[in-house]
Design a protein around this motif. Structure first.
Motif, PDB file in Angstrom:
ATOM      1  N   MET B   1       0.822  -1.214   0.000  1.00  0.00           N
ATOM      2  CA  MET B   1       0.000   0.000   0.000  1.00  0.00           C
ATOM      3  C   MET B   1       0.851   1.257   0.000  1.00  0.00           C
ATOM      4  SD  MET B   1      -2.778  -1.330   2.755  1.00  0.00           S
ATOM      5  CE  MET B   1      -3.993  -0.047   2.810  1.00  0.00           C
ATOM      6  N   GLY B   2       2.144   1.075   0.042  1.00  0.00           N
ATOM      7  CA  GLY B   2       3.028   2.232  -0.053  1.00  0.00           C
ATOM      8  C   GLY B   2       3.086   3.078   1.203  1.00  0.00           C
ATOM      9  N   ILE B   3       2.765   2.493   2.372  1.00  0.00           N
ATOM     10  CA  ILE B   3       2.808   3.267   3.611  1.00  0.00           C
ATOM     11  C   ILE B   3       4.267   3.536   4.013  1.00  0.00           C
ATOM     12  CG2 ILE B   3       2.241   3.236   6.074  1.00  0.00           C
ATOM     13  CD1 ILE B   3      -0.209   1.558   5.309  1.00  0.00           C
ATOM     14  N   LYS B   4       4.506   4.740   4.491  1.00  0.00           N
ATOM     15  CA  LYS B   4       5.861   5.153   4.831  1.00  0.00           C
ATOM     16  C   LYS B   4       6.497   4.200   5.869  1.00  0.00           C
ATOM     17  CE  LYS B   4       8.472   9.171   6.214  1.00  0.00           C
ATOM     18  NZ  LYS B   4       8.469  10.129   7.313  1.00  0.00           N
ATOM     19  N   ASN B   5       7.729   3.795   5.578  1.00  0.00           N
ATOM     20  CA  ASN B   5       8.533   2.941   6.456  1.00  0.00           C
ATOM     21  C   ASN B   5       7.969   1.531   6.638  1.00  0.00           C
ATOM     22  OD1 ASN B   5      10.369   4.952   6.858  1.00  0.00           O
ATOM     23  ND2 ASN B   5       9.377   5.725   8.719  1.00  0.00           N
ATOM     24  N   ASN B   6       7.042   1.125   5.771  1.00  0.00           N
ATOM     25  CA  ASN B   6       6.449  -0.206   5.889  1.00  0.00           C
ATOM     26  C   ASN B   6       7.515  -1.300   5.835  1.00  0.00           C
ATOM     27  OD1 ASN B   6       4.769  -2.429   5.756  1.00  0.00           O
ATOM     28  ND2 ASN B   6       4.466  -2.224   3.551  1.00  0.00           N
ATOM     29  N   ALA B   7       8.431  -1.171   4.851  1.00  0.00           N
ATOM     30  CA  ALA B   7       9.453  -2.209   4.680  1.00  0.00           C
ATOM     31  C   ALA B   7      10.340  -2.289   5.915  1.00  0.00           C
ATOM     32  CB  ALA B   7      10.282  -1.911   3.438  1.00  0.00           C
ATOM     33  N   GLY B   8      10.750  -1.139   6.412  1.00  0.00           N
ATOM     34  CA  GLY B   8      11.644  -1.102   7.572  1.00  0.00           C
ATOM     35  C   GLY B   8      10.989  -1.682   8.814  1.00  0.00           C
ATOM     36  N   VAL B   9       9.721  -1.363   9.012  1.00  0.00           N
ATOM     37  CA  VAL B   9       9.027  -1.882  10.202  1.00  0.00           C
ATOM     38  C   VAL B   9       8.817  -3.387  10.075  1.00  0.00           C
ATOM     39  CG1 VAL B   9       6.906  -1.742  11.568  1.00  0.00           C
ATOM     40  CG2 VAL B   9       7.960   0.355  10.721  1.00  0.00           C
ATOM     41  N   SER B  10       8.486  -3.850   8.863  1.00  0.00           N
ATOM     42  CA  SER B  10       8.265  -5.295   8.674  1.00  0.00           C
ATOM     43  C   SER B  10       9.539  -6.082   8.945  1.00  0.00           C
ATOM     44  CB  SER B  10       7.833  -5.626   7.244  1.00  0.00           C
ATOM     45  OG  SER B  10       6.764  -4.865   6.863  1.00  0.00           O
ATOM     46  N   ASP B  11      10.681  -5.590   8.473  1.00  0.00           N
ATOM     47  CA  ASP B  11      11.889  -6.401   8.667  1.00  0.00           C
ATOM     48  C   ASP B  11      12.566  -6.112  10.003  1.00  0.00           C
ATOM     49  OD1 ASP B  11      13.534  -4.187   8.362  1.00  0.00           O
ATOM     50  OD2 ASP B  11      13.990  -4.591   6.263  1.00  0.00           O
ATOM     51  N   GLY B  12      11.962  -5.250  10.804  1.00  0.00           N
ATOM     52  CA  GLY B  12      12.458  -5.064  12.158  1.00  0.00           C
ATOM     53  C   GLY B  12      13.560  -4.019  12.288  1.00  0.00           C
ATOM     54  N   SER B  13      13.945  -3.387  11.173  1.00  0.00           N
ATOM     55  CA  SER B  13      15.029  -2.411  11.278  1.00  0.00           C
ATOM     56  C   SER B  13      14.553  -1.068  11.835  1.00  0.00           C
ATOM     57  CB  SER B  13      15.718  -2.220   9.920  1.00  0.00           C
ATOM     58  OG  SER B  13      14.797  -1.745   8.976  1.00  0.00           O
ATOM     59  N   LEU B  14      13.224  -0.865  11.822  1.00  0.00           N
ATOM     60  CA  LEU B  14      12.668   0.363  12.399  1.00  0.00           C
ATOM     61  C   LEU B  14      11.627  -0.012  13.449  1.00  0.00           C
ATOM     62  CD1 LEU B  14      12.026   2.553   9.199  1.00  0.00           C
ATOM     63  CD2 LEU B  14      13.712   3.023  10.985  1.00  0.00           C
ATOM     64  N   PRO B  15      11.463   0.813  14.485  1.00  0.00           N
ATOM     65  CA  PRO B  15      10.422   0.508  15.480  1.00  0.00           C
ATOM     66  C   PRO B  15       9.029   0.773  14.903  1.00  0.00           C
ATOM     67  CG  PRO B  15      11.468   2.596  15.966  1.00  0.00           C
ATOM     68  CD  PRO B  15      12.207   2.034  14.801  1.00  0.00           C
ATOM     69  N   PRO B  16       7.990   0.082  15.396  1.00  0.00           N
ATOM     70  CA  PRO B  16       6.641   0.254  14.859  1.00  0.00           C
ATOM     71  C   PRO B  16       6.172   1.714  14.902  1.00  0.00           C
ATOM     72  CG  PRO B  16       6.707  -1.608  16.350  1.00  0.00           C
ATOM     73  CD  PRO B  16       8.039  -0.950  16.432  1.00  0.00           C
ATOM     74  N   SER B  17       6.714   2.484  15.841  1.00  0.00           N
ATOM     75  CA  SER B  17       6.263   3.875  15.943  1.00  0.00           C
ATOM     76  C   SER B  17       6.649   4.689  14.711  1.00  0.00           C
ATOM     77  CB  SER B  17       6.850   4.513  17.202  1.00  0.00           C
ATOM     78  OG  SER B  17       8.257   4.415  17.160  1.00  0.00           O
ATOM     79  N   GLU B  18       7.599   4.165  13.921  1.00  0.00           N
ATOM     80  CA  GLU B  18       8.027   4.907  12.723  1.00  0.00           C
ATOM     81  C   GLU B  18       7.099   4.686  11.535  1.00  0.00           C
ATOM     82  OE1 GLU B  18      10.810   7.082  12.308  1.00  0.00           O
ATOM     83  OE2 GLU B  18      10.539   6.989  14.488  1.00  0.00           O
ATOM     84  N   LEU B  19       6.145   3.750  11.661  1.00  0.00           N
ATOM     85  CA  LEU B  19       5.239   3.469  10.546  1.00  0.00           C
ATOM     86  C   LEU B  19       4.385   4.711  10.269  1.00  0.00           C
ATOM     87  CD1 LEU B  19       4.382   1.056   8.705  1.00  0.00           C
ATOM     88  CD2 LEU B  19       2.489   0.698  10.282  1.00  0.00           C
ATOM     89  N   GLY B  20       4.149   4.977   8.991  1.00  0.00           N
ATOM     90  CA  GLY B  20       3.439   6.205   8.610  1.00  0.00           C
ATOM     91  C   GLY B  20       1.949   6.169   8.867  1.00  0.00           C
ATOM     92  N   VAL B  21       1.550   5.712  10.038  1.00  0.00           N
ATOM     93  CA  VAL B  21       0.129   5.660  10.383  1.00  0.00           C
ATOM     94  C   VAL B  21      -0.040   6.266  11.766  1.00  0.00           C
ATOM     95  CG1 VAL B  21      -1.867   4.173  10.759  1.00  0.00           C
ATOM     96  CG2 VAL B  21      -0.169   3.533   9.076  1.00  0.00           C
ATOM     97  N   ALA B  22      -0.974   7.193  11.918  1.00  0.00           N
ATOM     98  CA  ALA B  22      -1.190   7.797  13.227  1.00  0.00           C
ATOM     99  C   ALA B  22      -2.657   8.125  13.416  1.00  0.00           C
ATOM    100  CB  ALA B  22      -0.348   9.065  13.352  1.00  0.00           C
ATOM    101  N   ALA B  23      -3.142   7.980  14.659  1.00  0.00           N
ATOM    102  CA  ALA B  23      -4.514   8.388  14.963  1.00  0.00           C
ATOM    103  C   ALA B  23      -4.429   9.785  15.560  1.00  0.00           C
ATOM    104  CB  ALA B  23      -5.139   7.421  15.948  1.00  0.00           C
TER     105      ALA B  23
END
Lengths: 307, 397
Positions: B1-23
């Protein structure tokens, strides 16, 4: 007798262990795994999931962990497909279903097959005999996978009497067709088996003696002839039990009864390793147990047999 | 879906908080994308984008999906689930638009045998069921009002291994084109499948919104012309005998199609085809590892936009089993992601694919089912088959 039970149990354990190891190795040597799918997971995600279930460990270690779980906690592991269920949950849901209709199958088989065979033997070469033999040959031609759809066609579509499938908590109208479908062909074998063994017994010397003594025919049959005539039928019960379990694959597929049979095939297709192991081990264990029960029954009916 | 930092969060190189989704607040969800994606809203109808409350998963662990534990925001609540037997949904009184929900309870039955399902439908036990293969024509005649056929957002195709592990002759584009031309698509759809399927000459099905696939040159030829062209191409490639292995996953219908196509190749081009059928999980491994020559494949769109199909043939795509690699296609695919008018770009891609033939499109799927005439509100034109019970109702007849 106690000796024999202990001996058989001692043999059963290594048998089950071999069953576990062979099944485990065969299962893992099949290509694909529980998480291979049309839309493959990213490698890192797959690695995380496999690590969660211990699938990244070497095979011998996985077998050891699996056995350890069973021995220490009676835990047969998680299902990889039904992720909210453990194998214990699945067995707890499916086994009662299979055992319920399985028990009815054995009851129907014996309740119809044995009397029919007896009557046919006693009234040999009369129209009753021909009818019973004709019926059993006909029934033999109808294995469960043919009986199932035929029954649904007749009782669901044409007559509208019975629901065409489902279990619905085991209500009787949901049980009738699965039981008949599974019981028919083996009931036929039991009829013929009872008939031929009864004929043989009725011609034996001790029956002739009983007749010469002037005993009434009824006493001869019920007290003297029935027990020995039933011996072959009893030895036939262990394959029947295995048949009920294997037949449940078909019944569960046709009637959507939700018994254990479904899991045998689905778990193999899905590579749902722990479920596959669980049902195999359970069936193996039950088969051993049932063989033992049949042997005990043997000894009880025929005092000549000593263990 | 092209969400920011999706690849990094999936492979564990970035923390979940970096995912481009926020409420941002109770009613606003903010999604940040890697780069502009005009069709992003379309992708949110996919089930994987549905909200799931974190607390429910934490409270119930693995059992969060069980009835009583699962928290959803739809018009129905799952109230019963018996694996391999049934699942039951009942009206959700807390649904925001509950007043519009008409049907109180929906039961889905698991019926493994399609023919048993058909009998049970005929006996009046079910309101809707799929049509078993080979029964469509008969049912259309006997129950015309109940037989439904609608296009589905799926394409059935053969993928060709272009790597060295494939058949060397298939590296030649003329051989691939010849194989494609020699297939009589009409025989497959009209005589074999017989359930309203359309021949496919492009990868993107016609049902896709916002894009009309270009008329491939092959589509306008007669079969005799195609056959002649196929022979020419084969001769031009200098191939006079070819042994191919055609792989498909075990299924009666795939088998019929494979037999027909192997016969067409044999009769028209003298190609000797070995059919190999593999059980599903085994089959899943083989094409992905380029362990095949020609393999049956199918693809259904995750969202209703042509990129859900065409992206598959980008050189980086994980589903590109052909290992097709055309920088021009990659460039066009990248362009389409940020373009407001994608029609000319997708048209160009389809034209390149028709020439390069890394895959051979065969037919466009249809959804065939039986439905009682008192059921109304069915979204027939939803080609993704996203069907919501809240839209359905029953009328007295």
């Amino acid at each position: 007798m106690l000796n024999m039970i202990i001996r058989r149990t001692a043999v059963a354990l290594p048998t089950l262990l071999i069953l576990v190891i062979v099944t485990f190795v065969l299962m893992h040597s099949a290509p694909g795994g529980p998480f291979t799918s049309e839309k493959p997971l990213p490698p890192q995600v797959l690695a995380n999931i496999e690590a969660k279930y211990g699938l990244n460990e070497p095979l011998y270690k996985q077998i050891f962990m699996y056995l350890q779980g069973i021995v220490t906690e009676l835990d047969f592991g998680p299902s990889y497909v039904y992720k909210d269920r453990t194998v214990n949950d699945i067995i707890a849901q499916g086994l009662p279903v299979t055992l319920t209709y399985g028990a009815w199958v054995i009851v129907v088989m014996l309740a119809v097959g044995v009397p029919l065979g007896m009557i046919a033997a006693i009234k040999q070469n009369t129209w009753i005999d021909y009818l019973a033999v004709g019926f059993s040959i006909l029934a033999d031609l109808l294995p469960n996978f043919i009986m199932g759809p035929i029954l649904i066609l007749i009782f669901t579509l044409w007559l509208g009497w019975l629901p065409g499938g489902g279990w619905n908590g085991g209500q009787w109208e949901y049980m009738i067709m699965p039981v008949i479908a599974l019981a028919t062909s083996y009931m036929a074998s039991i009829t013929r088996l009872t008939r031929s063994s009864m004929l043989e017994v009725l011609r034996s010397n001790f029956i002739r003696t009983a007749r010469a003594k002037g005993l009434p025919e009824r006493t001869i049959i019920l007290r003297h002839a029935m027990k020995p005539a039933l011996m072959p039928v009893i030895s036939y019960l262990s394959p029947v039990f295995v048949y009920v379990i294997t037949g449940s694959f078909i019944v569960d597929a046709i009637f959507s009864t939700g018994g254990l049979g479904t899991y045998f095939t689905n778990a193999a297709f899905n590579r749902d390793y722990a479920v596959m192991m669980g049902v195999t081990l359970l069936t193996g264990g039950l088969t051993i147990l049932f063989n033992l029960l049949v042997d005990l029954l043997y000894g009880w009916i025929d005092p000549q047999i000593r263990y | 879906m092209g969400i920011k930092n999706n690849a990094g969060v999936s492979d564990g190189s970035l923390p979940p908080s970096e995912l481009g989704v926020a409420a941002l607040d109770d009613h606003t969800l903010q999604v940040t994308l890697e780069k502009p994606l005009p069709y992003f809203p379309l992708t949110t109808v996919h089930a994987s984008a549905f909200p799931t409350p974190q607390w429910a998963i934490e409270a119930h662990g693995n059992e969060w999906t069980r009835p009583g534990n699962i928290v959803t925001n739809g018009a129905y609540i799952m109230t019963e689930y018996v694996a391999n037997e049934r699942s039951v949904r009942e009206r959700n009184p807390m649904y925001w638009n509950n007043d519009s929900t008409i049907i109180e309870k929906v039961t889905a039955l698991v019926i493994n045998d399609e023919n048993v399902a058909l009998t049970r439908y005929m006996a009046g036990e079910l309101d809707q069921t799929n049509i078993p293969s080979g029964q469509f024509n008969r049912l259309q005649q006997s129950n015309p009002d109940e037989t439904v056929v609608v296009p589905e957002l799926c394409t059935y195709y053969y993928t060709i291994n272009l790597t060295d592990s494939g058949n060397p002759a298939l590296q030649d584009v003329r051989v691939r084109q010849a194989l494609s031309h020699a297939i009589d698509h009409d025989i497959i759809t009209k005589n074999i499948l017989q359930a309203g399927q359309k021949p496919a000459y492009a990868f993107t099905p016609e049902a896709t919104a916002g894009f009309t696939p270009p008329a491939s040159p092959m589509a306008s030829m007669t079969q005799a012309e195609r056959d002649a062209k196929a022979k020419e191409l084969m001769a031009a490639a200098g191939v006079d005998s070819l042994d191919l292995e055609l792989m498909y996953n075990t299924s009666e219908s795939h088998k019929k199609v494979a037999i027909a196509i192997s016969q067409m190749w044999k009769q028209k081009l003298g190609v000797n085809v070995t059919l190999s059928n593999l059980e599903w999980k085994t089959y899943l491994d083989a094409p992905g590892a380029q362990n095949y020559q020609v393999a049956r494949a199918g693809w259904c769109g995750d969202y209703n936009e042509a990129s859900t199909f065409l992206d598959l043939l980008g050189s980086e795509s994980g589903y590109n089993d052909a290992k097709y690699n055309n920088p021009k296609v990659d460039e066009l695919l990248a362009q389409a992601k940020v373009s407001a008018d994608t029609q000319p770009i997708y048209t160009k891609i389809e034209q390149i694919l028709a020439t390069d033939t890394p895959i051979i499109p065969i037919y466009q799927y249809t959804a065939n089912f039986l439905m009682k005439t008192d059921v109304k509100g069915w979204p027939y034109d939803n080609v993704e088959q996203n069907i919501y019970s809240r839209d359905l109702y029953k009328v007295a007849e």
